[in-house]
Motif scaffolding. Structure first.
Motif, PDB file in Angstrom:
ATOM      1  N   PHE A   1       1.873 -10.274 -22.897  1.00 16.69           N
ATOM      2  CA  PHE A   1       2.466 -11.601 -22.687  1.00 16.69           C
ATOM      3  C   PHE A   1       1.319 -12.562 -22.371  1.00 16.69           C
ATOM      4  N   VAL A   2       1.329 -13.734 -23.001  1.00 13.09           N
ATOM      5  CA  VAL A   2       0.344 -14.769 -22.678  1.00 13.09           C
ATOM      6  C   VAL A   2       1.056 -15.907 -21.953  1.00 13.09           C
ATOM      7  N   GLU A   3       0.761 -16.079 -20.684  1.00 13.84           N
ATOM      8  CA  GLU A   3       1.258 -17.220 -19.921  1.00 13.84           C
ATOM      9  C   GLU A   3       0.191 -18.310 -20.034  1.00 13.84           C
TER      10      GLU A   3
ATOM     11  N   ARG B   1      -6.081 -11.103 -11.971  1.00 17.79           N
ATOM     12  CA  ARG B   1      -7.514 -11.133 -11.666  1.00 17.79           C
ATOM     13  C   ARG B   1      -8.285 -11.442 -12.939  1.00 17.79           C
ATOM     14  N   ASP B   2      -9.083 -12.481 -12.897  1.00 20.02           N
ATOM     15  CA  ASP B   2      -9.897 -12.897 -14.047  1.00 20.02           C
ATOM     16  C   ASP B   2      -9.051 -13.102 -15.299  1.00 20.02           C
ATOM     17  N   GLY B   3      -7.845 -13.637 -15.122  1.00 26.67           N
ATOM     18  CA  GLY B   3      -6.997 -13.946 -16.270  1.00 26.67           C
ATOM     19  C   GLY B   3      -6.190 -12.785 -16.793  1.00 26.67           C
ATOM     20  N   LEU B   4      -6.252 -11.625 -16.133  1.00 23.29           N
ATOM     21  CA  LEU B   4      -5.494 -10.441 -16.556  1.00 23.29           C
ATOM     22  C   LEU B   4      -4.550 -10.015 -15.441  1.00 23.29           C
ATOM     23  N   ASP B   5      -3.347  -9.572 -15.828  1.00 21.35           N
ATOM     24  CA  ASP B   5      -2.348  -9.207 -14.831  1.00 21.35           C
ATOM     25  C   ASP B   5      -1.517  -8.023 -15.341  1.00 21.35           C
ATOM     26  N   GLY B   6      -1.661  -6.851 -14.698  1.00 20.97           N
ATOM     27  CA  GLY B   6      -0.875  -5.687 -15.076  1.00 20.97           C
ATOM     28  C   GLY B   6       0.462  -5.673 -14.367  1.00 20.97           C
TER      29      GLY B   6
ATOM     30  N   SER C   1      -2.704 -23.022 -11.029  1.00 24.18           N
ATOM     31  CA  SER C   1      -2.965 -23.442 -12.407  1.00 24.18           C
ATOM     32  C   SER C   1      -3.706 -22.339 -13.145  1.00 24.18           C
ATOM     33  N   GLY C   2      -3.825 -22.499 -14.448  1.00 26.56           N
ATOM     34  CA  GLY C   2      -4.565 -21.551 -15.264  1.00 26.56           C
ATOM     35  C   GLY C   2      -3.667 -20.578 -16.014  1.00 26.56           C
ATOM     36  N   PHE C   3      -4.238 -19.943 -17.036  1.00 24.96           N
ATOM     37  CA  PHE C   3      -3.503 -18.978 -17.854  1.00 24.96           C
ATOM     38  C   PHE C   3      -3.705 -17.569 -17.311  1.00 24.96           C
TER      39      PHE C   3
ATOM     40  N   ALA D   1      -9.034 -22.224 -18.281  1.00 24.15           N
ATOM     41  CA  ALA D   1      -9.406 -21.526 -17.049  1.00 24.15           C
ATOM     42  C   ALA D   1      -8.403 -20.439 -16.723  1.00 24.15           C
ATOM     43  N   PRO D   2      -8.880 -19.269 -16.274  1.00 19.15           N
ATOM     44  CA  PRO D   2      -7.961 -18.210 -15.843  1.00 19.15           C
ATOM     45  C   PRO D   2      -7.161 -18.661 -14.615  1.00 19.15           C
ATOM     46  N   ALA D   3      -6.001 -18.054 -14.423  1.00 13.79           N
ATOM     47  CA  ALA D   3      -5.130 -18.413 -13.303  1.00 13.79           C
ATOM     48  C   ALA D   3      -5.816 -18.189 -11.963  1.00 13.79           C
ATOM     49  N   ASN D   4      -5.568 -19.119 -11.048  1.00  8.24           N
ATOM     50  CA  ASN D   4      -6.135 -19.009  -9.705  1.00  8.24           C
ATOM     51  C   ASN D   4      -5.112 -18.538  -8.695  1.00  8.24           C
ATOM     52  N   TYR D   5      -3.948 -18.072  -9.165  1.00  7.36           N
ATOM     53  CA  TYR D   5      -2.873 -17.723  -8.237  1.00  7.36           C
ATOM     54  C   TYR D   5      -2.243 -16.357  -8.513  1.00  7.36           C
ATOM     55  N   THR D   6      -2.614 -15.707  -9.590  1.00 10.16           N
ATOM     56  CA  THR D   6      -2.037 -14.400  -9.904  1.00 10.16           C
ATOM     57  C   THR D   6      -2.998 -13.609 -10.773  1.00 10.16           C
TER      58      THR D   6
END
Length: 267
Positions: A229-231, A208-213, A165-167, A201-206
């Motif tokens: 991109f905002v998931e 780090r701290d809500g940021l993904d390069g 879950s999380g963005f 809440a930031p994503a707990n599965y991908t």
């Protein structure tokens, strides 16, 4: 006595030459004559300052007609970095059938309204939720307006991992040009902070701290402007899907995204 008469005569000479004494006459000067005479205090001229135009491109993910046109959306197109990808995809959906394309369209319209209310010019990569595409490379081309201050793609994820879950906000990594470097990273961080500040809440599965390069998304690889991109969340998580599908949830996502974009562009 002579001195007194001289004063009287002088007074008559000064006051004479007309039916009214000079002291009671206020002359009206010809405007042409007075045009070159400087005024005692120069007139003030009001100036109007117009804020420079700020353009933001919003890219609502997928489209409502994609599923009925598989040949068209499966066509391979350039994706940057020597990669090719399908023109577009259908996107994901919640377990009860609420599609990602409808969510992204709804949220994007709300973000556009909030930005336009603050004087921002908004460009959309698609104009409705019933069409097909456009392809991912075409979306990137729309975003590459010379005057676009930011390009924001709105999505929701479909992770099947239990409890996911999380963005998360995706930014180009590694960057392929200057805009994909610090400007895109700063845009991603500003959006992450805005969503956290709004209670998401930031994503707990991908990431780090809500940021993904990432380096595999055409919309980022082909971008020449600051782009992310905002998931917004995971549509496959029941609790999160309830928020993503609610009117209140969509408004909260839109308000947070719009506020972050305004912060980034200085509005």
């Amino acid at each position: 006595m002579r001195r007194w008469l001289a004063v009287v005569v002088l007074g008559l000479v000064v006051a004479g030459c007309g039916s009214e004494p000079v002291a009671q006459h206020t002359p009206v000067l010809d405007p042409v004559v007075t045009a070159g005479i400087p005024a005692s205090s120069p007139p003030t001229t009001a100036t109007t300052t117009t804020a420079p135009e700020v353009v933001v491109v919003l890219n609502p993910g997928h489209n409502g007609g994609n599923a009925s046109h598989p040949a068209e959306i499966n066509r391979q197109v350039p994706a940057g970095g020597g990669q090719v990808k399908a023109c577009d995809t259908t996107g994901t959906e919640t377990d009860d059938g609420y599609p990602e394309h409808a969510f992204t369209w709804d949220v994007t319209l709300r973000v556009r309204a909030a930005l336009e209310a603050r004087g921002v010019t908004v460009v959309l990569t698609r104009q409705d939720d019933t069409g097909v595409g456009p392809c991912v490379d075409e979306r990137a081309a729309i975003g590459n307006r010379p005057d676009a201050a930011a390009v924001v793609s709105v999505h929701a994820d479909g992770a099947s991992t239990e409890g996911a879950s999380g963005f998360h906000v995706i930014y180009p990594d590694p960057p392929r040009n200057e805009a994909q470097g610090e400007p895109s990273s700063r845009l991603a961080t500003t959006l992450r902070d805005g969503l956290v500040g709004a209670g998401f809440a930031p994503a707990n599965y991908t990431g780090r701290d809500g940021l993904d390069g990432r380096d595999d998304l055409a919309g980022l690889n082909l971008s020449e402007r600051p782009a992310v991109f905002v998931e917004c969340g995971n549509m496959r998580d029941a609790a999160e899907a309830a928020v993503l599908g609610s009117d209140d949830g969509k408004q909260r996502y839109a308000a947070a995204i719009a506020a972050a974009v305004l912060t980034y562009v200085g509005r």
